[in-house]
Design an enzyme around this catalytic site. Structure first.
Site, PDB file in Angstrom:
ATOM      1  N   GLU A  68       0.770  -1.161   0.232  1.00 21.65           N
ATOM      2  CA  GLU A  68      -0.046  -0.033  -0.115  1.00 21.65           C
ATOM      3  C   GLU A  68       0.796   1.063   0.076  1.00 21.65           C
ATOM      4  O   GLU A  68       0.595   1.981  -0.483  1.00 21.65           O
ATOM      5  CB  GLU A  68      -0.852  -0.103   1.237  1.00 21.65           C
ATOM      6  CG  GLU A  68      -1.837   1.199   1.296  1.00 21.65           C
ATOM      7  CD  GLU A  68      -2.681   1.070   2.451  1.00 21.65           C
ATOM      8  OE1 GLU A  68      -4.075   1.220   2.174  1.00 21.65           O
ATOM      9  OE2 GLU A  68      -2.092   1.168   3.565  1.00 21.65           O
ATOM     10  N   ASP A  69       1.875   1.253   0.643  1.00 23.78           N
ATOM     11  CA  ASP A  69       3.078   2.348   0.637  1.00 23.78           C
ATOM     12  C   ASP A  69       3.468   2.991  -0.432  1.00 23.78           C
ATOM     13  O   ASP A  69       3.658   4.101  -0.698  1.00 23.78           O
ATOM     14  CB  ASP A  69       3.811   2.081   1.801  1.00 23.78           C
ATOM     15  CG  ASP A  69       3.149   1.949   3.086  1.00 23.78           C
ATOM     16  OD1 ASP A  69       2.284   2.875   3.314  1.00 23.78           O
ATOM     17  OD2 ASP A  69       3.647   1.056   3.965  1.00 23.78           O
ATOM     18  N   ARG A  88      12.715   1.854   2.166  1.00 25.54           N
ATOM     19  CA  ARG A  88      11.441   1.286   1.325  1.00 25.54           C
ATOM     20  C   ARG A  88      11.521   2.054   0.109  1.00 25.54           C
ATOM     21  O   ARG A  88      10.625   1.780  -0.761  1.00 25.54           O
ATOM     22  CB  ARG A  88      10.281   1.394   2.248  1.00 25.54           C
ATOM     23  CG  ARG A  88      10.338   0.839   3.543  1.00 25.54           C
ATOM     24  CD  ARG A  88       9.069   0.654   3.980  1.00 25.54           C
ATOM     25  NE  ARG A  88       8.057  -0.096   3.150  1.00 25.54           N
ATOM     26  CZ  ARG A  88       6.823  -0.216   2.935  1.00 25.54           C
ATOM     27  NH1 ARG A  88       6.160   0.187   4.241  1.00 25.54           N
ATOM     28  NH2 ARG A  88       6.010  -0.810   2.321  1.00 25.54           N
ATOM     29  N   ARG A 136       6.841   9.633   7.771  1.00 28.36           N
ATOM     30  CA  ARG A 136       7.097   9.364   6.303  1.00 28.36           C
ATOM     31  C   ARG A 136       6.503  10.063   5.332  1.00 28.36           C
ATOM     32  O   ARG A 136       6.952   9.904   3.965  1.00 28.36           O
ATOM     33  CB  ARG A 136       6.246   7.944   6.094  1.00 28.36           C
ATOM     34  CG  ARG A 136       6.662   6.860   7.305  1.00 28.36           C
ATOM     35  CD  ARG A 136       8.133   6.335   7.224  1.00 28.36           C
ATOM     36  NE  ARG A 136       8.476   5.308   8.010  1.00 28.36           N
ATOM     37  CZ  ARG A 136       7.900   3.920   7.752  1.00 28.36           C
ATOM     38  NH1 ARG A 136       7.476   3.603   6.709  1.00 28.36           N
ATOM     39  NH2 ARG A 136       8.521   3.134   8.774  1.00 28.36           N
ATOM     40  N   HIS A 166       1.207   5.838  10.421  1.00 32.99           N
ATOM     41  CA  HIS A 166       0.507   6.139   9.362  1.00 32.99           C
ATOM     42  C   HIS A 166      -0.864   6.453   9.833  1.00 32.99           C
ATOM     43  O   HIS A 166      -1.381   5.884  10.589  1.00 32.99           O
ATOM     44  CB  HIS A 166       0.534   5.071   8.149  1.00 32.99           C
ATOM     45  CG  HIS A 166       1.600   4.701   7.546  1.00 32.99           C
ATOM     46  ND1 HIS A 166       1.921   3.463   7.331  1.00 32.99           N
ATOM     47  CD2 HIS A 166       2.425   5.345   6.941  1.00 32.99           C
ATOM     48  CE1 HIS A 166       3.119   3.454   6.655  1.00 32.99           C
ATOM     49  NE2 HIS A 166       3.626   4.617   6.328  1.00 32.99           N
ATOM     50  N   CYS A 253      -2.180  -2.238   4.729  1.00 32.37           N
ATOM     51  CA  CYS A 253      -0.670  -1.988   4.409  1.00 32.37           C
ATOM     52  C   CYS A 253      -0.743  -3.209   3.089  1.00 32.37           C
ATOM     53  O   CYS A 253       0.375  -3.128   2.464  1.00 32.37           O
ATOM     54  CB  CYS A 253       0.199  -2.129   5.343  1.00 32.37           C
ATOM     55  SG  CYS A 253      -0.252  -1.375   6.820  1.00 32.37           S
TER      56      CYS A 253
HETATM   57  N1  GLY Z   1       7.161  -1.953   8.861  1.00 26.93           N
HETATM   58  C1  GLY Z   1       6.415  -1.403   8.087  1.00 26.93           C
HETATM   59  C2  GLY Z   1       6.977  -0.133   7.885  1.00 26.93           C
HETATM   60  O1  GLY Z   1       7.538   0.447   8.888  1.00 26.93           O
HETATM   61  O2  GLY Z   1       6.772   0.819   6.833  1.00 26.93           O
END
Ligand code: GLY
Length: 258
Positions: A68-69, A88, A136, A166, A253
């Site tokens: 999802e991110d 990420r 984030r 989030h 997620c």
């Molecule tokens: N472990 C998921 C995140 O921190 O993005």
């Protein structure tokens, strides 16, 4: 009437045991159990009348099962994000490759440096998108996101996060004006207009339920939330997410729904 036709998921990789965690839910994920739970999640999605695209594990990115991110997918456009977590950030390339199968080139947009944004911070309520300003997702990321949405007739508003990872860690829209809300979001003025279920503190993790075509998938082990969602009139499906919870991950997620 809103409808999702497609869902994208990615199988967890072995490296998930090195995934990012706040330590709020202690312990290392058990990989075998995580795979089983992920399989049950896919089965639950299939019961919701969607076509599920299953991507293979990506060992280069421990958190890559949380698809999802790296993207936000809407009816009118796809937005490739710029994840704020350094480990990420590279997840976007392979997600974009997949998304190209579903969206024409001219409807694929990007959040660019110095903007950061992660899909877990985006909650869609019809044409209105709430965006969490978090560790984030930054101000510039939200500015770019609002500009992109505006081109497609959508609009967005910022929600400042103080505590959780989030936005959707703590608040989730179940369509039909129904909202699950917990912790720092309970008293936010912008959410008072919804039919809210205020999650008891001990079940805060279960604020992260997902609506999929009239059904709601609920994390297993949260009886008060399960009952509340059923009382709202939804058919529910429970899925155990204990191994993803150790990485602060939840039901939303684990998929892109569009
Ligand atoms: N472990 C998921 C995140 O921190 O993005």
């Amino acid at each position: 009437m809103k409808r999702f036709n497609h869902v994208i998921v990615r199988r967890p990789c072995k490296a998930m045991i090195q995934g990012i965690t706040s330590g709020l839910y202690p312990g290392k994920p058990d990989y075998k159990l995580a795979l089983d739970q992920h399989g049950a999640y896919i089965e639950a999605l299939k019961k919701c009348d969607v076509d599920v695209t299953i991507l293979p594990p990506d060992e280069d990115y421990p958190d890559s099962c949380f698809v999802e991110d790296p993207a936000v997918l809407t009816e009118k456009c796809a937005i490739i994000t710029n994840p704020g977590a350094a480990s990420r950030n590279g997840e976007t390339s392979s997600i974009e490759e997949t998304i190209r199968k579903f969206y024409p080139e001219e409807r694929i947009e990007h959040i660019c440096h110095p903007g950061t944004l992660e899909g877990g911070d985006v909650m869609m309520c019809g044409d209105h998108f709430y965006v969490g300003r978090s560790q984030r997702t930054n101000e510039e990321g939200i500015r770019q996101f609002a500009d992109i949405l505006g081109k497609y007739g959508y609009y967005c508003s910022e929600v400042k996060l103080e505590e959780v990872l989030h936005l959707k860690t703590g608040v989730n829209y179940l369509e039909n004006n129904n909202l699950l809300v917990s912790g720092e979001f309970i008293h936010k003025p912008e959410f008072q207009k919804y039919n809210r279920y205020v999650i008891p503190e001990e079940e805060a993790y279960a604020a992260n339920c997902i609506w999929v075509n009239g059904r709601v998938i609920v994390p297993a082990g949260y009886p008060a939330v399960l009952k509340a969602v059923q009382t709202m009139g939804y058919e529910t499906i429970e899925v155990d997410t204990s191994e993803f919870r150790k990485l602060d991950g939840g039901l939303s997620c684990l998929s892109l729904r569009f």
